[in-house]
Write a protein that holds these residues in place. Structure first.
Motif, PDB file in Angstrom:
ATOM      1  N   UNK A   1       0.759  -1.266   0.054  1.00  0.00           N
ATOM      2  CA  UNK A   1       0.040  -0.053   0.093  1.00  0.00           C
ATOM      3  C   UNK A   1       1.130   1.289   0.117  1.00  0.00           C
ATOM      4  N   UNK A   2       1.945   1.258   0.669  1.00  0.00           N
ATOM      5  CA  UNK A   2       2.781   2.431   0.628  1.00  0.00           C
ATOM      6  C   UNK A   2       3.292   2.638  -0.561  1.00  0.00           C
ATOM      7  N   UNK A   3       3.958   1.524  -1.378  1.00  0.00           N
ATOM      8  CA  UNK A   3       4.398   1.550  -2.714  1.00  0.00           C
ATOM      9  C   UNK A   3       3.336   2.064  -3.800  1.00  0.00           C
ATOM     10  N   UNK A   4       2.256   1.559  -3.548  1.00  0.00           N
ATOM     11  CA  UNK A   4       1.169   1.974  -4.504  1.00  0.00           C
ATOM     12  C   UNK A   4       0.784   3.238  -4.235  1.00  0.00           C
ATOM     13  N   UNK A   5       0.606   3.661  -3.045  1.00  0.00           N
ATOM     14  CA  UNK A   5       0.183   5.113  -2.566  1.00  0.00           C
ATOM     15  C   UNK A   5       1.321   6.221  -3.209  1.00  0.00           C
ATOM     16  N   UNK A   6       2.710   5.818  -2.958  1.00  0.00           N
ATOM     17  CA  UNK A   6       3.682   6.781  -3.345  1.00  0.00           C
ATOM     18  C   UNK A   6       3.572   6.812  -5.031  1.00  0.00           C
ATOM     19  N   UNK A   7       3.312   5.879  -5.572  1.00  0.00           N
ATOM     20  CA  UNK A   7       3.226   5.933  -6.940  1.00  0.00           C
ATOM     21  C   UNK A   7       1.884   6.582  -7.517  1.00  0.00           C
ATOM     22  N   UNK A   8       0.831   6.494  -6.983  1.00  0.00           N
ATOM     23  CA  UNK A   8      -0.153   7.256  -7.293  1.00  0.00           C
ATOM     24  C   UNK A   8      -0.058   8.810  -7.055  1.00  0.00           C
ATOM     25  N   UNK A   9       0.629   9.226  -5.881  1.00  0.00           N
ATOM     26  CA  UNK A   9       0.883  10.526  -5.462  1.00  0.00           C
ATOM     27  C   UNK A   9       1.757  11.260  -6.670  1.00  0.00           C
ATOM     28  N   UNK A  10       2.785  10.500  -7.069  1.00  0.00           N
ATOM     29  CA  UNK A  10       3.799  10.769  -7.936  1.00  0.00           C
ATOM     30  C   UNK A  10       3.421  11.011  -9.392  1.00  0.00           C
ATOM     31  N   UNK A  11       2.353  10.120  -9.695  1.00  0.00           N
ATOM     32  CA  UNK A  11       1.894  10.149 -10.961  1.00  0.00           C
ATOM     33  C   UNK A  11       0.757  11.337 -11.202  1.00  0.00           C
ATOM     34  N   UNK A  12      -0.067  11.368  -9.957  1.00  0.00           N
ATOM     35  CA  UNK A  12      -1.190  12.140 -10.217  1.00  0.00           C
ATOM     36  C   UNK A  12      -1.164  13.613  -9.707  1.00  0.00           C
ATOM     37  N   UNK A  13      -0.372  13.673  -8.279  1.00  0.00           N
ATOM     38  CA  UNK A  13      -0.593  14.749  -7.339  1.00  0.00           C
ATOM     39  C   UNK A  13       0.455  15.765  -6.891  1.00  0.00           C
TER      40      UNK A  13
ATOM     41  N   UNK B   1      -3.573   6.690 -14.136  1.00  0.00           N
ATOM     42  CA  UNK B   1      -2.504   7.764 -14.353  1.00  0.00           C
ATOM     43  C   UNK B   1      -1.555   7.673 -15.167  1.00  0.00           C
ATOM     44  N   UNK B   2      -0.875   6.244 -15.274  1.00  0.00           N
ATOM     45  CA  UNK B   2       0.200   5.854 -16.270  1.00  0.00           C
ATOM     46  C   UNK B   2      -0.205   6.036 -17.636  1.00  0.00           C
ATOM     47  N   UNK B   3      -1.581   5.635 -17.975  1.00  0.00           N
ATOM     48  CA  UNK B   3      -2.129   5.792 -19.431  1.00  0.00           C
ATOM     49  C   UNK B   3      -2.184   7.246 -19.550  1.00  0.00           C
TER      50      UNK B   3
END
Length: 105
Positions: free
Chosen positions: A31-43, A86-88
């Motif tokens: 969850x930490x890894x996925x949350x950091x990924x989503x934060x970096x990609x989108x926010x 977000x990657x797309x």
């Protein structure tokens, strides 16, 4: 009532019901890894170092609650879907900027 039937995908993948200590840590790190990924990609915006550290500290603390909710709810699956979207989006945005740069030449 069989608890195994109600586990989310990541909770059953990490076998939280059989080995709770290791399974919960793996779920937490996922969850930490996925949350950091989503934060970096989108926010994520360019922030000073101290503010950036504070954001990540609160993100990690928030993942603690998400881990407990993610045992039975599809929190991890939602993070995976959000990161894929977000990657797309980032790929399409990059391609569009590249095409606009070529057309402006």
């Amino acid at each position: 009532m069989n608890v195994t039937e109600h586990l989310s995908f990541f909770a059953s993948l990490y076998k939280v019901d059989e080995n709770p200590e290791v399974g919960m840590w793996l779920l937490y790190l996922t969850f930490i890894g996925l949350s950091i990924l989503v934060y970096k990609l989108g926010f994520a915006k360019k922030l000073p170092v101290l503010k950036s550290i504070m954001v990540y500290i609160f993100l990690i603390l928030g993942c603690t609650l998400l881990t407990f909710l993610g045992i039975f709810l599809p929190v991890g699956e939602g993070l995976v879907v959000a990161s894929l979207i977000l990657i797309i989006y980032k790929i399409r945005l990059h391609n569009q900027k590249k095409m606009e740069a070529e057309q402006s030449k």
